[in-house]
Design a protein around this motif. Sequence first.
Motif, mmCIF file in Angstrom:
data_model
loop_
_atom_site.group_PDB
_atom_site.id
_atom_site.type_symbol
_atom_site.label_atom_id
_atom_site.label_comp_id
_atom_site.label_asym_id
_atom_site.label_seq_id
_atom_site.Cartn_x
_atom_site.Cartn_y
_atom_site.Cartn_z
ATOM 1 N N UNK A 2 0.905 -1.015 0.146
ATOM 2 C CA UNK A 2 0.032 -0.375 -0.137
ATOM 3 C C UNK A 2 0.718 1.060 0.226
ATOM 4 N N UNK A 3 0.272 1.993 -0.765
ATOM 5 C CA UNK A 3 0.516 3.669 -0.203
ATOM 6 C C UNK A 3 1.217 4.250 1.182
ATOM 7 N N UNK A 4 2.343 5.081 1.190
ATOM 8 C CA UNK A 4 2.227 5.750 2.691
ATOM 9 C C UNK A 4 2.083 7.113 1.799
ATOM 10 N N UNK A 5 1.690 7.705 3.316
ATOM 11 C CA UNK A 5 0.657 9.283 3.157
ATOM 12 C C UNK A 5 1.900 9.695 4.343
ATOM 13 N N UNK A 6 2.311 10.160 4.062
ATOM 14 C CA UNK A 6 3.050 10.842 5.041
ATOM 15 C C UNK A 6 2.383 13.632 5.138
ATOM 16 N N UNK A 7 2.189 13.636 6.559
ATOM 17 C CA UNK A 7 1.410 14.560 6.581
ATOM 18 C C UNK A 7 2.419 15.964 7.258
ATOM 19 N N UNK A 8 2.091 16.770 7.228
ATOM 20 C CA UNK A 8 2.892 18.015 8.145
ATOM 21 C C UNK A 8 2.095 19.599 7.334
ATOM 22 N N UNK A 9 1.598 19.759 8.677
ATOM 23 C CA UNK A 9 0.268 20.711 8.606
ATOM 24 C C UNK A 9 -0.438 20.320 7.619
ATOM 25 N N UNK A 10 -0.547 21.936 6.011
ATOM 26 C CA UNK A 10 -1.070 21.795 4.944
ATOM 27 C C UNK A 10 -0.666 20.905 4.271
ATOM 28 N N UNK A 11 -0.001 19.756 4.136
ATOM 29 C CA UNK A 11 1.268 19.718 3.419
ATOM 30 C C UNK A 11 1.091 18.287 3.192
ATOM 31 N N UNK A 12 0.542 17.007 2.189
ATOM 32 C CA UNK A 12 0.629 15.665 2.094
ATOM 33 C C UNK A 12 1.704 15.172 0.919
ATOM 34 N N UNK A 13 2.266 14.261 1.467
ATOM 35 C CA UNK A 13 3.198 13.337 0.536
ATOM 36 C C UNK A 13 2.211 12.378 0.544
ATOM 37 N N UNK A 14 2.318 11.265 -0.788
ATOM 38 C CA UNK A 14 1.524 10.152 -1.037
ATOM 39 C C UNK A 14 3.235 9.113 -1.409
ATOM 40 N N UNK A 15 3.510 8.009 -1.164
ATOM 41 C CA UNK A 15 4.793 7.717 -1.534
ATOM 42 C C UNK A 15 4.171 6.462 -1.853
ATOM 43 N N UNK A 16 5.082 5.909 -2.980
ATOM 44 C CA UNK A 16 3.678 4.400 -3.981
ATOM 45 C C UNK A 16 5.610 3.256 -3.885
ATOM 46 N N UNK A 17 5.816 3.049 -2.207
ATOM 47 C CA UNK A 17 6.673 1.471 -2.300
ATOM 48 C C UNK A 17 6.597 0.986 -3.417
ATOM 49 N N UNK A 18 5.245 0.060 -4.306
ATOM 50 C CA UNK A 18 5.625 -0.934 -5.406
ATOM 51 C C UNK A 18 5.680 -0.538 -6.563
ATOM 52 N N UNK A 19 6.404 0.893 -7.156
ATOM 53 C CA UNK A 19 5.674 1.541 -8.019
ATOM 54 C C UNK A 19 7.399 2.033 -7.905
ATOM 55 N N UNK A 20 8.090 1.824 -7.594
ATOM 56 C CA UNK A 20 9.455 2.370 -7.828
ATOM 57 C C UNK A 20 9.450 3.131 -6.563
ATOM 58 N N UNK A 21 9.382 3.574 -5.625
ATOM 59 C CA UNK A 21 9.122 4.103 -4.124
ATOM 60 C C UNK A 21 9.087 5.929 -4.636
ATOM 61 N N UNK A 22 8.058 6.118 -5.788
ATOM 62 C CA UNK A 22 8.064 7.348 -5.926
ATOM 63 C C UNK A 22 7.419 8.033 -4.969
ATOM 64 N N UNK A 23 7.394 9.676 -5.862
ATOM 65 C CA UNK A 23 6.303 10.369 -4.686
ATOM 66 C C UNK A 23 5.252 10.074 -5.780
ATOM 67 N N UNK A 24 4.486 9.537 -5.481
ATOM 68 C CA UNK A 24 3.138 9.752 -6.225
ATOM 69 C C UNK A 24 2.304 10.269 -6.100
ATOM 70 N N UNK A 25 2.335 11.936 -5.236
ATOM 71 C CA UNK A 25 1.841 13.096 -5.030
ATOM 72 C C UNK A 25 2.139 13.921 -3.638
ATOM 73 N N UNK A 26 2.745 15.278 -3.994
ATOM 74 C CA UNK A 26 2.850 16.186 -3.009
ATOM 75 C C UNK A 26 1.894 16.969 -3.423
ATOM 76 N N UNK A 27 0.651 17.030 -2.272
ATOM 77 C CA UNK A 27 -0.239 18.221 -2.318
ATOM 78 C C UNK A 27 0.003 19.217 -1.312
ATOM 79 N N UNK A 28 0.363 20.012 -2.012
ATOM 80 C CA UNK A 28 -0.024 22.067 -0.172
ATOM 81 C C UNK A 28 -1.373 22.865 -0.836
ATOM 82 N N UNK A 29 -1.757 22.520 0.785
ATOM 83 C CA UNK A 29 -3.093 23.341 0.151
ATOM 84 C C UNK A 29 -4.140 22.491 -0.466
ATOM 85 N N UNK A 30 -3.839 21.556 -0.798
ATOM 86 C CA UNK A 30 -5.000 20.886 -1.241
ATOM 87 C C UNK A 30 -4.526 21.031 -3.340
#
Length: 265
Positions: A2-30
């Motif tokens: 499964x993806x790993x979701x990191x959160x800090x304030x209004x920022x979210x990072x979605x990491x996809x270990x199964x898809x090459x260890x990539x950042x699938x998303x960086x979301x700032x203020x939505x």
Amino acid sequence: MRDVVLRAGDVRVTVSPALGGRLSALTIDGIDVLVPGAGHGSFPMAPWCGRTADGLVHLPDHDVRLPINNGPHAIHGTVRDAAWDVTSVSETAVSMACELVEPWPFRGRVTQELSLAPTHLDLSMTVTTHAGPFPAQVGWHPWFATTLVDGAPRATLEFTADWQEERVAMIPTGRRLPVGPPPWDDCFGMPGGVAVAVIWPGQLRVDVTSPAEWVVVFNERPEAVCVEPQSGPPNGLNSAPRIVTVDDPLHMSSRWAWRRLRSTG
């Protein structure tokens, strides 16, 4: 995995270990800052970055053949196509590891750590060997979205480089040129460390920095701009080999720091 979701304030990072260890998303203020979808987001490059000419690594006693996957060349390493193992995770940080296996002929391991804060994301990557020495490179390949909101101004790039690598058939020749005008799919030298700003006028600024001195900038597609800090230039396994040994692993870090130019909402 499964993806790993990191959160800090209004920022979210979605990491996809199964898809090459990539950042699938960086979301700032939505708002999504990276281009979504397969092959995009931001993926790690190892054990080489960019193109290796003709898919050949020239070692002192033999040549190593790499898979051809970009015209006549081999591009962006192998770990972006592999599944990574999560070794630790918290609300704001994740560590992952990926074994180097065929078609890479040398046994080793790549580890990657991501740490999120409300104002920045720190990335680091390390290559170690399980046995003998081998040449390697590491880097990241983010696809930043050209526009954050429909109808908003397109992203611009701001940087100062000491030189631009001349390229022939997409491979640097080793000749250093003055920086030319865009569009680019080019490697630039920054001996003082990589520093490139992606600016969405009136919305957001992201500064990509690294102690490394090489960066590839790509802005030939309408949907994205790429700022790729690397430990060496394209074809560097041949032109500027960095040898990984048991006592001397290859390590590289980068930081993406953002500043809101106004509310992106």
